[in-house]
Design a protein around this motif. Sequence first.
Motif, PDB file in Angstrom:
ATOM      1  N   THR A 106      24.159 -11.893   7.380  1.00 22.78           N
ATOM      2  CA  THR A 106      25.342 -11.140   6.743  1.00 22.78           C
ATOM      3  C   THR A 106      26.403 -12.218   6.834  1.00 22.78           C
ATOM      4  O   THR A 106      26.372 -13.504   7.452  1.00 22.78           O
ATOM      5  N   ARG A 107      27.439 -12.145   5.993  1.00 20.63           N
ATOM      6  CA  ARG A 107      28.759 -12.871   6.175  1.00 20.63           C
ATOM      7  C   ARG A 107      29.266 -13.344   7.426  1.00 20.63           C
ATOM      8  O   ARG A 107      29.995 -14.164   7.776  1.00 20.63           O
ATOM      9  N   GLU A 108      29.118 -12.286   8.415  1.00 24.15           N
ATOM     10  CA  GLU A 108      29.537 -12.275   9.854  1.00 24.15           C
ATOM     11  C   GLU A 108      28.595 -12.709  10.958  1.00 24.15           C
ATOM     12  O   GLU A 108      29.149 -12.779  11.992  1.00 24.15           O
ATOM     13  N   GLY A 109      27.397 -13.096  10.371  1.00 23.69           N
ATOM     14  CA  GLY A 109      26.321 -13.513  11.187  1.00 23.69           C
ATOM     15  C   GLY A 109      25.251 -12.824  11.163  1.00 23.69           C
ATOM     16  O   GLY A 109      24.616 -12.132  10.076  1.00 23.69           O
ATOM     17  N   LEU A 173      14.479 -11.814  28.858  1.00 23.86           N
ATOM     18  CA  LEU A 173      15.333 -11.877  27.542  1.00 23.86           C
ATOM     19  C   LEU A 173      16.748 -12.576  27.604  1.00 23.86           C
ATOM     20  O   LEU A 173      16.955 -13.251  26.861  1.00 23.86           O
ATOM     21  N   TYR A 174      17.429 -12.592  28.750  1.00 24.60           N
ATOM     22  CA  TYR A 174      18.355 -12.988  28.915  1.00 24.60           C
ATOM     23  C   TYR A 174      18.669 -14.834  28.815  1.00 24.60           C
ATOM     24  O   TYR A 174      19.588 -15.158  28.256  1.00 24.60           O
ATOM     25  N   PRO A 175      17.626 -15.434  29.410  1.00 19.68           N
ATOM     26  CA  PRO A 175      17.704 -16.843  29.165  1.00 19.68           C
ATOM     27  C   PRO A 175      17.877 -17.081  27.685  1.00 19.68           C
ATOM     28  O   PRO A 175      18.577 -18.175  27.263  1.00 19.68           O
ATOM     29  N   LEU A 176      17.078 -16.435  26.876  1.00 16.52           N
ATOM     30  CA  LEU A 176      16.977 -16.899  25.453  1.00 16.52           C
ATOM     31  C   LEU A 176      18.423 -16.477  24.582  1.00 16.52           C
ATOM     32  O   LEU A 176      18.954 -17.421  24.049  1.00 16.52           O
ATOM     33  N   LEU A 177      18.964 -15.524  25.100  1.00 19.74           N
ATOM     34  CA  LEU A 177      20.340 -15.087  24.592  1.00 19.74           C
ATOM     35  C   LEU A 177      21.424 -16.186  25.190  1.00 19.74           C
ATOM     36  O   LEU A 177      22.209 -16.447  24.330  1.00 19.74           O
ATOM     37  N   ARG A 178      21.282 -16.544  26.471  1.00 15.98           N
ATOM     38  CA  ARG A 178      22.128 -17.627  27.065  1.00 15.98           C
ATOM     39  C   ARG A 178      21.866 -18.903  26.283  1.00 15.98           C
ATOM     40  O   ARG A 178      22.842 -19.349  25.852  1.00 15.98           O
ATOM     41  N   GLU A 179      20.895 -19.167  26.105  1.00 18.27           N
ATOM     42  CA  GLU A 179      20.507 -20.605  25.246  1.00 18.27           C
ATOM     43  C   GLU A 179      21.154 -20.730  23.925  1.00 18.27           C
ATOM     44  O   GLU A 179      21.686 -21.528  23.421  1.00 18.27           O
ATOM     45  N   HIS A 180      21.129 -19.321  23.242  1.00 20.40           N
ATOM     46  CA  HIS A 180      21.655 -19.489  21.973  1.00 20.40           C
ATOM     47  C   HIS A 180      23.297 -19.525  22.156  1.00 20.40           C
ATOM     48  O   HIS A 180      23.833 -20.369  21.492  1.00 20.40           O
ATOM     49  N   GLY A 181      23.842 -19.083  22.983  1.00 17.36           N
ATOM     50  CA  GLY A 181      25.171 -18.929  23.446  1.00 17.36           C
ATOM     51  C   GLY A 181      26.133 -18.519  22.576  1.00 17.36           C
ATOM     52  O   GLY A 181      27.410 -18.350  22.579  1.00 17.36           O
ATOM     53  N   ASN A 182      25.770 -17.633  21.444  1.00 19.53           N
ATOM     54  CA  ASN A 182      26.522 -16.870  20.520  1.00 19.53           C
ATOM     55  C   ASN A 182      26.285 -15.529  20.278  1.00 19.53           C
ATOM     56  O   ASN A 182      26.364 -15.075  19.073  1.00 19.53           O
ATOM     57  N   VAL A 183      25.494 -14.790  21.153  1.00 17.65           N
ATOM     58  CA  VAL A 183      25.119 -13.464  21.126  1.00 17.65           C
ATOM     59  C   VAL A 183      26.541 -12.518  21.391  1.00 17.65           C
ATOM     60  O   VAL A 183      26.900 -12.389  22.636  1.00 17.65           O
ATOM     61  N   ARG A 184      27.028 -11.922  20.280  1.00 15.26           N
ATOM     62  CA  ARG A 184      28.358 -11.351  20.223  1.00 15.26           C
ATOM     63  C   ARG A 184      28.320  -9.846  20.866  1.00 15.26           C
ATOM     64  O   ARG A 184      29.284  -9.307  21.334  1.00 15.26           O
ATOM     65  N   HIS A 185      26.965  -9.199  20.843  1.00 16.74           N
ATOM     66  CA  HIS A 185      26.856  -7.935  21.043  1.00 16.74           C
ATOM     67  C   HIS A 185      25.559  -7.265  21.174  1.00 16.74           C
ATOM     68  O   HIS A 185      24.784  -7.847  20.318  1.00 16.74           O
ATOM     69  N   ILE A 186      25.143  -6.431  21.857  1.00 16.26           N
ATOM     70  CA  ILE A 186      24.049  -5.797  21.931  1.00 16.26           C
ATOM     71  C   ILE A 186      24.089  -4.309  21.774  1.00 16.26           C
ATOM     72  O   ILE A 186      25.008  -3.799  22.432  1.00 16.26           O
ATOM     73  N   ILE A 237      32.707  -5.541  12.207  1.00 16.39           N
ATOM     74  CA  ILE A 237      32.627  -6.926  12.788  1.00 16.39           C
ATOM     75  C   ILE A 237      33.242  -7.704  11.702  1.00 16.39           C
ATOM     76  O   ILE A 237      33.237  -7.752  10.708  1.00 16.39           O
ATOM     77  N   ASP A 238      34.075  -8.735  12.490  1.00 14.21           N
ATOM     78  CA  ASP A 238      34.709  -9.957  11.879  1.00 14.21           C
ATOM     79  C   ASP A 238      34.768 -11.067  12.943  1.00 14.21           C
ATOM     80  O   ASP A 238      34.259 -11.161  13.770  1.00 14.21           O
ATOM     81  N   ALA A 239      35.281 -11.974  12.263  1.00 15.12           N
ATOM     82  CA  ALA A 239      35.401 -13.562  13.147  1.00 15.12           C
ATOM     83  C   ALA A 239      36.133 -13.174  14.525  1.00 15.12           C
ATOM     84  O   ALA A 239      35.950 -13.800  15.382  1.00 15.12           O
ATOM     85  N   ASN A 240      37.076 -12.333  14.610  1.00 17.86           N
ATOM     86  CA  ASN A 240      37.708 -11.620  15.771  1.00 17.86           C
ATOM     87  C   ASN A 240      37.407 -10.909  16.529  1.00 17.86           C
ATOM     88  O   ASN A 240      37.818 -10.922  17.791  1.00 17.86           O
ATOM     89  N   GLY A 241      36.407 -10.051  16.266  1.00 18.74           N
ATOM     90  CA  GLY A 241      36.092  -9.263  17.266  1.00 18.74           C
ATOM     91  C   GLY A 241      34.847  -8.099  16.658  1.00 18.74           C
ATOM     92  O   GLY A 241      34.530  -8.162  15.369  1.00 18.74           O
ATOM     93  N   VAL A 242      34.299  -7.325  17.777  1.00 19.06           N
ATOM     94  CA  VAL A 242      33.305  -6.271  17.197  1.00 19.06           C
ATOM     95  C   VAL A 242      34.244  -4.998  17.739  1.00 19.06           C
ATOM     96  O   VAL A 242      34.617  -4.801  19.106  1.00 19.06           O
ATOM     97  N   ILE A 243      34.522  -4.052  17.066  1.00 26.08           N
ATOM     98  CA  ILE A 243      34.856  -2.739  17.241  1.00 26.08           C
ATOM     99  C   ILE A 243      33.815  -1.660  16.866  1.00 26.08           C
ATOM    100  O   ILE A 243      33.518  -1.611  15.917  1.00 26.08           O
ATOM    101  N   VAL A 244      33.718  -0.761  18.124  1.00 25.58           N
ATOM    102  CA  VAL A 244      32.691   0.451  17.811  1.00 25.58           C
ATOM    103  C   VAL A 244      33.325   1.882  18.132  1.00 25.58           C
ATOM    104  O   VAL A 244      34.111   1.988  19.087  1.00 25.58           O
ATOM    105  N   HIS A 245      33.210   2.402  17.004  1.00 30.29           N
ATOM    106  CA  HIS A 245      33.836   3.822  16.998  1.00 30.29           C
ATOM    107  C   HIS A 245      32.763   4.889  17.269  1.00 30.29           C
ATOM    108  O   HIS A 245      31.774   4.716  16.554  1.00 30.29           O
TER     109      HIS A 245
END
Length: 257
Positions: A106-109, A173-186, A237-245
């Motif tokens: 997507t345009r946000e990732g 799983l975690y080392p893969l996510l840490r290596e990528h370094g830009n996993v913003r939400h699970i 989701i946008d460049a500034n954050g992730v908001i979940v309702h």
Amino acid sequence: MKILQVTDLHLVTPGETLCGLDPLARLEACVADINRNHSDAELVIFTGDLSETGEEITYRALAGALRELVPTYRLMLGNHDNRDNFLRVFDKAATHGGFVQGVEDTREGRLILLDTLLPGRPEGRLDEARLAWLRDRLDEASDRPVFLFSHHPPFPIHMPLLDRMGIIEAEALYPLLREHGNVRHIFAGHAHRPIAGSWRGIPVSVLRGTNHQSALDFSPDRIANTHEPPAYAVIFIDANGVIVHFHDFLDRTAAYY
């Protein structure tokens, strides 16, 4: 970008009930609410336990209900699901190495949808094949933001009985996510609870299912099903954050003065 998460439908044979409730009627009400309020969503992601029994008839009922859904959708599998029966009905679902998983750019990732189903077991699995697939998808994403969707939470929620039903290979799983370094939400399902927090610095969220829920019980050897309201998540989701309702879609108490 607005996307929706729906989870834990637990469909049974149409006309039957589960925990004293009609899962198909609940799903149809969910679909109607989405169409009424969020037809502009870019994507609806169903994060597993589509079926309670894994029987083909339940996936045919699901297909019928989803014909009414306006936004595009993607389906994931949970521990109650059956891959073979699912793929007999949803034969165009994305599969990789025999697993029902894929990506949405997507345009946000990049959204990565994981298959954690371990047939016959309540726990989730990310074996070497699935971890290798995930590593490749993370590498492809380079420095783009990544948003991970998994039926089973890979993080503890501190409800002991449910934590014993998590992903067996969570530590791998975690080392893969840490290596990528830009996993913003699970985003996860499985627990039938509204939960938010962070896991090793990564924001996480879980939500209620569309049928029955899990009681808030921290005892080590029991969990009860409840009739707490069903919900789906409205995610921005946008460049500034992730908001979940978390939206209780059967709530009819709103009043305006």
